[in-house]
Design a protein around this motif. Structure first.
Motif, PDB file in Angstrom:
ATOM      1  N   ASP A   8      47.681  10.876 -51.128  1.00  0.00           N
ATOM      2  CA  ASP A   8      48.221  11.971 -51.938  1.00  0.00           C
ATOM      3  C   ASP A   8      47.707  11.896 -53.376  1.00  0.00           C
ATOM      4  OD1 ASP A   8      49.602  12.882 -49.748  1.00  0.00           O
ATOM      5  OD2 ASP A   8      51.475  11.869 -50.284  1.00  0.00           O
ATOM      6  N   LEU A   9      47.632  10.663 -53.919  1.00  0.00           N
ATOM      7  CA  LEU A   9      47.185  10.479 -55.298  1.00  0.00           C
ATOM      8  C   LEU A   9      45.722  10.880 -55.461  1.00  0.00           C
ATOM      9  CD1 LEU A   9      48.198   9.458 -58.061  1.00  0.00           C
ATOM     10  CD2 LEU A   9      47.314   7.193 -57.458  1.00  0.00           C
ATOM     11  N   SER A  10      44.921  10.588 -54.443  1.00  0.00           N
ATOM     12  CA  SER A  10      43.492  10.897 -54.530  1.00  0.00           C
ATOM     13  C   SER A  10      43.245  12.385 -54.675  1.00  0.00           C
ATOM     14  CB  SER A  10      42.761  10.361 -53.305  1.00  0.00           C
ATOM     15  OG  SER A  10      43.139  11.082 -52.141  1.00  0.00           O
ATOM     16  N   GLN A  11      44.145  13.201 -54.139  1.00  0.00           N
ATOM     17  CA  GLN A  11      43.963  14.643 -54.210  1.00  0.00           C
ATOM     18  C   GLN A  11      44.203  15.185 -55.623  1.00  0.00           C
ATOM     19  OE1 GLN A  11      45.870  16.905 -51.137  1.00  0.00           O
ATOM     20  NE2 GLN A  11      45.544  15.331 -49.574  1.00  0.00           N
ATOM     21  N   TYR A  12      44.759  14.356 -56.496  1.00  0.00           N
ATOM     22  CA  TYR A  12      45.018  14.800 -57.860  1.00  0.00           C
ATOM     23  C   TYR A  12      44.012  14.234 -58.867  1.00  0.00           C
ATOM     24  CZ  TYR A  12      49.506  16.566 -56.175  1.00  0.00           C
ATOM     25  OH  TYR A  12      50.480  17.259 -55.504  1.00  0.00           O
ATOM     26  N   ILE A  13      43.617  12.987 -58.676  1.00  0.00           N
ATOM     27  CA  ILE A  13      42.837  12.325 -59.732  1.00  0.00           C
ATOM     28  C   ILE A  13      41.449  11.867 -59.304  1.00  0.00           C
ATOM     29  CG2 ILE A  13      44.930  11.519 -60.892  1.00  0.00           C
ATOM     30  CD1 ILE A  13      44.411   8.757 -59.706  1.00  0.00           C
ATOM     31  N   ILE A  14      41.123  11.934 -58.025  1.00  0.00           N
ATOM     32  CA  ILE A  14      39.820  11.449 -57.560  1.00  0.00           C
ATOM     33  C   ILE A  14      38.858  12.622 -57.398  1.00  0.00           C
ATOM     34  CG2 ILE A  14      38.584  10.157 -55.789  1.00  0.00           C
ATOM     35  CD1 ILE A  14      40.515   8.504 -57.478  1.00  0.00           C
ATOM     36  N   GLY A  15      37.935  12.746 -58.340  1.00  0.00           N
ATOM     37  CA  GLY A  15      36.989  13.850 -58.297  1.00  0.00           C
ATOM     38  C   GLY A  15      36.056  13.779 -57.109  1.00  0.00           C
ATOM     39  N   ALA A  16      35.654  12.549 -56.709  1.00  0.00           N
ATOM     40  CA  ALA A  16      34.729  12.398 -55.583  1.00  0.00           C
ATOM     41  C   ALA A  16      35.304  12.988 -54.303  1.00  0.00           C
ATOM     42  CB  ALA A  16      34.391  10.923 -55.388  1.00  0.00           C
ATOM     43  N   TYR A  17      36.603  12.854 -54.109  1.00  0.00           N
ATOM     44  CA  TYR A  17      37.246  13.405 -52.908  1.00  0.00           C
ATOM     45  C   TYR A  17      37.019  14.917 -52.835  1.00  0.00           C
ATOM     46  CZ  TYR A  17      41.047  15.336 -50.073  1.00  0.00           C
ATOM     47  OH  TYR A  17      41.764  16.057 -49.149  1.00  0.00           O
ATOM     48  N   TRP A  18      37.208  15.613 -53.945  1.00  0.00           N
ATOM     49  CA  TRP A  18      37.071  17.065 -53.958  1.00  0.00           C
ATOM     50  C   TRP A  18      35.609  17.494 -53.887  1.00  0.00           C
ATOM     51  CZ3 TRP A  18      41.045  20.033 -52.982  1.00  0.00           C
ATOM     52  CH2 TRP A  18      42.333  19.542 -53.222  1.00  0.00           C
ATOM     53  N   VAL A  73      39.587  22.379 -58.947  1.00  0.00           N
ATOM     54  CA  VAL A  73      40.325  21.129 -59.179  1.00  0.00           C
ATOM     55  C   VAL A  73      39.477  20.154 -59.993  1.00  0.00           C
ATOM     56  CG1 VAL A  73      41.301  19.089 -58.082  1.00  0.00           C
ATOM     57  CG2 VAL A  73      41.786  21.350 -57.155  1.00  0.00           C
ATOM     58  N   VAL A  74      38.196  20.005 -59.635  1.00  0.00           N
ATOM     59  CA  VAL A  74      37.317  19.086 -60.365  1.00  0.00           C
ATOM     60  C   VAL A  74      37.175  19.511 -61.823  1.00  0.00           C
ATOM     61  CG1 VAL A  74      34.956  18.209 -60.543  1.00  0.00           C
ATOM     62  CG2 VAL A  74      36.042  18.400 -58.303  1.00  0.00           C
ATOM     63  N   LEU A  75      36.997  20.806 -62.056  1.00  0.00           N
ATOM     64  CA  LEU A  75      36.841  21.284 -63.429  1.00  0.00           C
ATOM     65  C   LEU A  75      38.140  21.171 -64.220  1.00  0.00           C
ATOM     66  CD1 LEU A  75      34.535  24.405 -62.897  1.00  0.00           C
ATOM     67  CD2 LEU A  75      33.907  22.106 -63.675  1.00  0.00           C
ATOM     68  N   LEU A  76      39.269  21.360 -63.568  1.00  0.00           N
ATOM     69  CA  LEU A  76      40.557  21.157 -64.249  1.00  0.00           C
ATOM     70  C   LEU A  76      40.733  19.696 -64.634  1.00  0.00           C
ATOM     71  CD1 LEU A  76      43.041  23.444 -62.252  1.00  0.00           C
ATOM     72  CD2 LEU A  76      42.307  23.701 -64.630  1.00  0.00           C
ATOM     73  N   GLN A  77      40.337  18.791 -63.727  1.00  0.00           N
ATOM     74  CA  GLN A  77      40.383  17.368 -64.058  1.00  0.00           C
ATOM     75  C   GLN A  77      39.502  17.081 -65.275  1.00  0.00           C
ATOM     76  OE1 GLN A  77      39.085  15.550 -60.408  1.00  0.00           O
ATOM     77  NE2 GLN A  77      41.139  15.516 -59.509  1.00  0.00           N
ATOM     78  N   ALA A  78      38.311  17.691 -65.288  1.00  0.00           N
ATOM     79  CA  ALA A  78      37.403  17.492 -66.421  1.00  0.00           C
ATOM     80  C   ALA A  78      38.019  18.012 -67.713  1.00  0.00           C
ATOM     81  CB  ALA A  78      36.071  18.193 -66.144  1.00  0.00           C
ATOM     82  N   ALA A  79      38.683  19.169 -67.654  1.00  0.00           N
ATOM     83  CA  ALA A  79      39.303  19.751 -68.850  1.00  0.00           C
ATOM     84  C   ALA A  79      40.404  18.848 -69.391  1.00  0.00           C
ATOM     85  CB  ALA A  79      39.857  21.142 -68.530  1.00  0.00           C
ATOM     86  N   VAL A  80      41.231  18.310 -68.484  1.00  0.00           N
ATOM     87  CA  VAL A  80      42.308  17.409 -68.910  1.00  0.00           C
ATOM     88  C   VAL A  80      41.729  16.163 -69.567  1.00  0.00           C
ATOM     89  CG1 VAL A  80      44.182  15.925 -68.104  1.00  0.00           C
ATOM     90  CG2 VAL A  80      43.960  18.244 -67.201  1.00  0.00           C
ATOM     91  N   MET A  81      40.687  15.591 -68.966  1.00  0.00           N
ATOM     92  CA  MET A  81      40.069  14.386 -69.535  1.00  0.00           C
ATOM     93  C   MET A  81      39.416  14.689 -70.876  1.00  0.00           C
ATOM     94  SD  MET A  81      38.521  12.286 -66.263  1.00  0.00           S
ATOM     95  CE  MET A  81      37.688  13.677 -65.484  1.00  0.00           C
ATOM     96  N   LEU A  82      38.829  15.876 -71.014  1.00  0.00           N
ATOM     97  CA  LEU A  82      38.209  16.251 -72.286  1.00  0.00           C
ATOM     98  C   LEU A  82      39.259  16.371 -73.385  1.00  0.00           C
ATOM     99  CD1 LEU A  82      35.649  17.064 -73.802  1.00  0.00           C
ATOM    100  CD2 LEU A  82      36.043  19.422 -73.063  1.00  0.00           C
ATOM    101  N   ILE A  83      40.401  16.971 -73.055  1.00  0.00           N
ATOM    102  CA  ILE A  83      41.495  17.084 -74.031  1.00  0.00           C
ATOM    103  C   ILE A  83      41.979  15.699 -74.443  1.00  0.00           C
ATOM    104  CG2 ILE A  83      43.886  17.838 -74.334  1.00  0.00           C
ATOM    105  CD1 ILE A  83      43.200  20.232 -72.524  1.00  0.00           C
ATOM    106  N   LEU A  84      42.081  14.783 -73.470  1.00  0.00           N
ATOM    107  CA  LEU A  84      42.492  13.417 -73.787  1.00  0.00           C
ATOM    108  C   LEU A  84      41.469  12.727 -74.687  1.00  0.00           C
ATOM    109  CD1 LEU A  84      43.857  12.225 -70.313  1.00  0.00           C
ATOM    110  CD2 LEU A  84      45.182  12.737 -72.369  1.00  0.00           C
TER     111      LEU A  84
END
Length: 743
Positions: free
Chosen positions: A671-681, A721-732
């Motif tokens: 379940d966690l991989s579907q939120y934070i693991i870009g390779a999965y997506w 999902v991958v691009l949203l993850q990238a956006a969140v990491m960029l904001i951080l």
């Protein structure tokens, strides 16, 4: 008479005005215990006013210099003693609007006055590189206001950045570049040019936390005065607080107690408006060494000067700065190829492009030979003679007496042992050469030097507590400057990347080797049900490669340039623009590198169904995610080596939780991989492309041994999902960078 913050104190009498703590004085400071009962008096005869010090314990400073006898008071003169800073004012003189005389009112007679650098198209001409051509406009009438016109360096009212139209109240202070104006309730009066004040620091104390708890004082009740156009050297043994004192004086760090006044203004409260007049040259060279000197200075000028500064004006300023430091013949030389002394002078040229009033240099001659040290000191002496105040920390005493106007000697514990001309220092310490001062400092205790300095120059026994500085809001003006800076920084980052021939060659070799190895390994997917598994393994490698290339490049970008960013941020550089420019160039660089990898895999490997442009679209989103991830690492790492060590730690989870190496993950991990693991997506998106291109894909179920239809998440969802993850990491990454620079 008024305080440095504009508070009215009272009028000077026709003959004599007494100042002090006693109730019988004309101007009284009853709560300032460092002020004597009778501190000073002002005598006025035939229209001329003279200041006379009266106190034997607390010195009086006039325009940043200790007043030993008496001194004539001019318009805007600064008077300081104890914890007080006073400005001497005369009555205003009438003048027509549009006059450039900096000591007279300039908006009288007009309800709207445009202020700026353009002689022909403004009503009030302010001639300074940091002032925009059309900088601001004063609106008079029933609703008087000051409005910034999108200037690069901003308009300030009472130390706060103005956004849009700002209503003015009586006695408000308006600051544009080095110019200061006061609102009298009807008009703005340009009564003071900041170049006529100096630096006065009183009772500065700096405490630093200890690892075991508690704190240690590294700067102890330091008080110094520096006049306009003086060349001042701060000297002393290692650990005596020289650099600490200079950083506090320049606003680069804050003191625990005490105040610093620059141009009659509290530096802590007005740093935002004063910072454009203060340059700081650190000990280590902070230059982009892959650029030529001309290109490096050009980018500095474009970032710091108004956006409407013409190319010709920028070129003139660059040539002028290079000529002052003796580098006119080295403009086309890569900064990396300059000598140590030339790099120091290049740093000085970079920091003086915007014509600051105050320049601080930390160990600028450290590690240089005696001849180069003399050249640097001579250059600084020349700059001071042109009206720029120079403050320099140095260990070398050989050329101090010849070139410096004033020397501040620090003793251990952060105590000021002496502050005055070098010639007086010889008598004070009883030595024949300045180099012998260090032996004198060791021979006596810290308490001895503190007491002796206090006896000669007074003591600030009760340093005032430092007030929290005002913080300017973001505003549309700052956002506009941020967009412009983003464009300049992106251009500079791209030029730096392309100028690094060795880095480009290594990146090319890296891409070719990876592409050849992966393409060769997957030149045959096998037969039957081996094909889906081979494709899945290839997808995993491509996904990891895209993330890794982005992460690996970006992990060096912030930490490798953080000191330069901190230097530019102290002036006016937007942290958001800085990180976004790194992100943009990082994405372009890593995408180009990955395109080579994919091209070789496509040419050498077995056929993967689906359009090539869709494969690249998915994998480029992985590169973008990797760049964002690398910027986070770069924003928290202290060194390049730390960033390199962190990269594998971010890739291992991508490998383990991608669903390929370990197909049956624990439920929580799945379940966690579907939120934070870009390779999965990324793998899911590539599978979806193959399924749509092939009609259907069958594979053996590892658990049941039966043939099943392969399913995948939708391509659009996976990429989003991958691009949203990238956006969140960029904001951080932006947040961590700004937090780090604010410490």
């Amino acid at each position: 008479m008024e305080t440095a913050n504009g508070e009215y104190l009272g009028e000077v009498n026709a003959e004599t005005t007494l100042i002090g703590r006693s109730g019988v004085c004309d101007i009284v400071f009853p709560e300032d215990l460092s002020c004597s009962r009778h501190q000073a008096q002002i005598d006025c005869v035939d229209g001329k006013c003279v200041l006379i010090p009266l106190s034997e314990n607390t010195p009086v400073y006039l325009n940043g210099r200790e007043l030993l006898d008496r001194g004539e008071l001019d318009e805007g003169a600064s008077i300081a003693f104890g914890a007080q800073s006073i400005v001497f004012r005369t009555m205003y003189r009438e003048v027509q609007p549009g006059s450039s005389d900096p000591h007279v009112p300039s908006t009288a007679g007009k309800d709207q006055v445009v202020i700026g650098r353009d002689v022909e198209n403004v009503d009030l001409h302010l001639d300074h590189p940091t002032v925009s051509r059309r900088h601001a406009v004063f609106h008079g009438g029933d609703s008087p206001a000051i409005q910034d016109l999108g200037s690069t360096n901003g308009t300030y009212c009472n130390g706060r950045l103005v956004s849009g139209k700002h209503r003015l109240s009586f006695n408000d202070r308006v600051e544009i570049g080095p110019y200061l104006m006061r609102f009298d309730g009807e008009y703005l009066h340009l009564f003071e040019d900041r170049e006529h004040a100096g630096i006065l620091a009183s009772g500065l104390c700096v405490d630093v936390e200890q690892g075991s708890g508690g704190s240690v004082r590294i700067l102890d009740n330091a008080s110094v005065s520096i006049g306009v156009g003086e060349f001042v050297c701060i000297v002393g043994p290692s650990g005596s607080g020289k650099s600490t004192l200079m950083k506090v004086l320049s606003g680069r760090s804050r003191s625990s107690l005490g105040t610093v006044r620059i141009d009659n203004m509290d530096l802590a409260l007005n740093f935002e408006s004063l910072k454009h007049q203060i340059s700081f040259v650190p000990q280590h060279d902070l230059l982009h060494e892959d650029l030529t000197l001309a290109r490096g200075l050009s980018y500095t000028a474009r970032l710091r000067l108004p956006k409407d500064t013409t190319t010709e004006n920028i070129r003139h300023l660059i040539e002028s700065s290079a000529e002052v430091v003796g580098l006119s013949e080295r403009m086309d030389t890569r900064i990396a190829d300059l000598s140590g002394g030339q790099k120091k002078r290049a740093s000085l040229a970079s920091e003086t492009l915007s014509k600051p009033n105050y320049v601080f240099l930390d160990e600028v001659t450290s590690g240089l030979d005696e001849v180069t040290d003399r050249e640097i000191m001579s250059t600084l002496h020349t700059s001071a003679r042109s009206g720029t105040t120079i403050v320099c920390v140095t260990h070398t005493m050989a050329n101090v007496e010849e070139f410096c106007d004033r020397v501040v000697v620090m003793a251990e514990g952060g105590v000021v042992a002496f502050d005055g001309p070098p010639s007086r220092a010889l008598d004070f310490f009883g030595v024949g050469a300045l180099g012998q001062i260090y032996d004198c400092l060791k021979a006596r205790s810290v308490e001895y030097w503190r007491d002796r300095q206090s006896a000669n120059h007074g003591v600030f026994s009760d340093p005032p507590t430092l007030v929290e500085p005002k913080v300017s809001g973001i505003g549309l003006a700052k956002l506009g400057r941020g967009f412009r800076q983003y464009g300049i920084l992106t251009s500079r980052n791209l030029e730096i990347a392309l100028a690094d021939r060795r880095g480009l060659a290594m990146a090319a070799v890296q891409s070719v080797v990876i592409g050849f190895v992966v393409g060769h390994a997957f030149s045959d997917f096998g037969t039957g049900y081996e094909v889906p598994n081979s494709r899945a393994s290839l997808f995993l490698l491509l996904a990891l490669c895209s993330i890794w290339l982005g992460c690996n490049y970006a992990s060096q970008q912030i930490v490798g340039e953080f000191k330069i960013f901190q230097q530019e941020h102290d002036v006016n550089l937007s942290g958001i623009a800085f990180v976004l420019s790194k992100f943009t160039v990082g994405c372009a660089y890593a995408c180009a590198q990955f395109a080579v990898v994919y091209l070789l895999v496509h040419l050498l490997g077995d056929v993967v169904p689906g359009p090539i442009h869709l494969h690249l679209f998915v994998l480029f989103s992985g590169v973008i995610s990797g760049v964002s991830m690398g910027l986070i690492l770069s924003s928290v790492a202290e060194t390049n080596e730390q960033a390199n060590l962190l990269v594998p730690l971010t890739l291992v989870p991508q490998l383990v939780f991608s669903g390929i190496i370990v197909p049956n993950l624990p439920e929580v991990s799945a379940d966690l991989s579907q939120y934070i693991i870009g390779a999965y997506w990324l793998i899911e998106a590539l599978r979806d492309i193959v399924i749509h291109a092939s009609g259907s894909v069958q594979a053996l179920d590892a658990e049941t041994g039966k043939v099943v239809e392969v399913e995948a998440e939708a391509l659009s969802k996976a990429v989003v999902v991958v691009l949203l993850q990238a956006a969140v990491m960029l904001i951080l990454a932006v947040g961590f960078t700004l937090r780090r620079v604010s410490r």
